[in-house]
Design an enzyme around this catalytic site. Sequence first.
Site, PDB file in Angstrom:
ATOM      1  N   LYS A  91       0.896  -1.131   0.218  1.00 30.76           N
ATOM      2  CA  LYS A  91      -0.020   0.310  -0.202  1.00 30.76           C
ATOM      3  C   LYS A  91       0.857   1.516   0.351  1.00 30.76           C
ATOM      4  O   LYS A  91       0.627   2.087   0.802  1.00 30.76           O
ATOM      5  CB  LYS A  91      -1.178  -0.329   0.994  1.00 30.76           C
ATOM      6  CG  LYS A  91      -2.201  -1.030   1.299  1.00 30.76           C
ATOM      7  CD  LYS A  91      -3.382  -1.023   2.389  1.00 30.76           C
ATOM      8  CE  LYS A  91      -3.798  -2.306   2.257  1.00 30.76           C
ATOM      9  NZ  LYS A  91      -3.320  -3.545   2.644  1.00 30.76           N
TER      10      LYS A  91
HETATM   11  N1  5IU Z   1      -7.218  -5.292   3.379  1.00 32.39           N
HETATM   12  C1  5IU Z   1      -8.330  -5.602   3.553  1.00 32.39           C
HETATM   13  N2  5IU Z   1      -9.437  -4.923   3.245  1.00 32.39           N
HETATM   14  C2  5IU Z   1      -8.665  -3.506   2.017  1.00 32.39           C
HETATM   15  C3  5IU Z   1      -7.777  -3.575   1.885  1.00 32.39           C
HETATM   16  C4  5IU Z   1      -6.179  -4.820   2.384  1.00 32.39           C
HETATM   17  O1  5IU Z   1      -9.089  -6.603   4.562  1.00 32.39           O
HETATM   18  O2  5IU Z   1      -9.736  -2.937   1.778  1.00 32.39           O
HETATM   19  I1  5IU Z   1      -7.530  -2.333   0.888  1.00 32.39           I
HETATM   20  C5  5IU Z   1      -6.286  -6.996   4.065  1.00 32.39           C
HETATM   21  C6  5IU Z   1      -5.676  -7.278   5.292  1.00 32.39           C
HETATM   22  C7  5IU Z   1      -5.458  -8.172   5.144  1.00 32.39           C
HETATM   23  C8  5IU Z   1      -6.264  -8.749   4.388  1.00 32.39           C
HETATM   24  O3  5IU Z   1      -4.053  -8.369   5.050  1.00 32.39           O
HETATM   25  O4  5IU Z   1      -6.189  -7.838   3.046  1.00 32.39           O
HETATM   26  C9  5IU Z   1      -7.731  -9.437   4.776  1.00 32.39           C
HETATM   27  O5  5IU Z   1      -7.709 -10.221   6.151  1.00 32.39           O
HETATM   28  P1  5IU Z   1      -9.097 -11.035   6.888  1.00 32.39           P
HETATM   29  O6  5IU Z   1      -9.179 -12.210   5.690  1.00 32.39           O
HETATM   30  O7  5IU Z   1      -7.990 -12.185   7.697  1.00 32.39           O
HETATM   31  O8  5IU Z   1      -9.129  -9.881   7.234  1.00 32.39           O
END
Ligand code: 5IU
Length: 260
Positions: free
Chosen positions: A93
């Site tokens: 990011k």
């Molecule tokens: N992630 C999110 N939402 C977003 C973005 C990135 O969850 O809007 I842009 C990332 C953060 C984490 C993963 O690394 O995706 C989701 O993980 P979980 O499935 O454990 O919530």
Amino acid sequence: NRVNIPFEKRIELSTNSIAKQLFNIMATKKTNLCLSVDLTSSTKIIDLLEKVGEHICLVKTHIDIIEDFSDNFIMQLKQLGTKFNFLILEDRKFADIGNTVSLQYSKGIYKISEWADCVTAHSLSGEGILKALNTCTNTGSKGVFFLAEMSSEGNLITHEYTEATVRMAAKYPDLITGFVCQKKETFSNPGLIQLTPGVQLDSLKDDFGQVYNTPEKVVLENGADVVVVGRGIVASKNPEAQAAIYKDTLWKCYMKRVSG
Ligand code: 5IU
């Protein structure tokens, strides 16, 4: 409509080499599952990927949370990618001015540009970020998933911001792999990939504002091409079995979408 076109047909519609590769992997392995390996131990990540590698098209890393990072870890990660045929997305990011991002991308301990097939970036700081990522060329092919929407509640991204992000991306067709977003209306170009996080089968949210949807909702209603699952797999008692369940469920939804 891009969501009804099968991945095989979208290969030739994409202008970014990583998007082409990813469409190809999804079509061959029959999986649209991206595993978010949010673990802090490199051995645990490698062990997990040995077990679930066959079920995923993409692995998403947060390289800066690993406590025992080494170049050897990167070598193992790349080897697993070759063995199981998946790509690597570093979810960095990037958000700074272009010059700083070019340093963060290629220098420091992690040297992300040397091993990540693709990275995530914010549009907040303006086009310079894409210019910078585009100029760092120590690898042949690379891609960017541009952040157009987020899954967390109360995030400050507006509809105008999302639209401006999609317009900005259109100026870099060679570089952009797709968008991290939540809705199918966000973009229409079938050569680009919709990566959607925020999916879990047995949970609706976490304690820090994450919002979860079902595979049906994100793939059939919201147009997700690649679906990111983290804790749904990583924190389960049997990640291997769970990865297979997510893979099958998500692929069934995709098949229903392109045949309906
Ligand atoms: N992630 C999110 N939402 C977003 C973005 C990135 O969850 O809007 I842009 C990332 C953060 C984490 C993963 O690394 O995706 C989701 O993980 P979980 O499935 O454990 O919530």
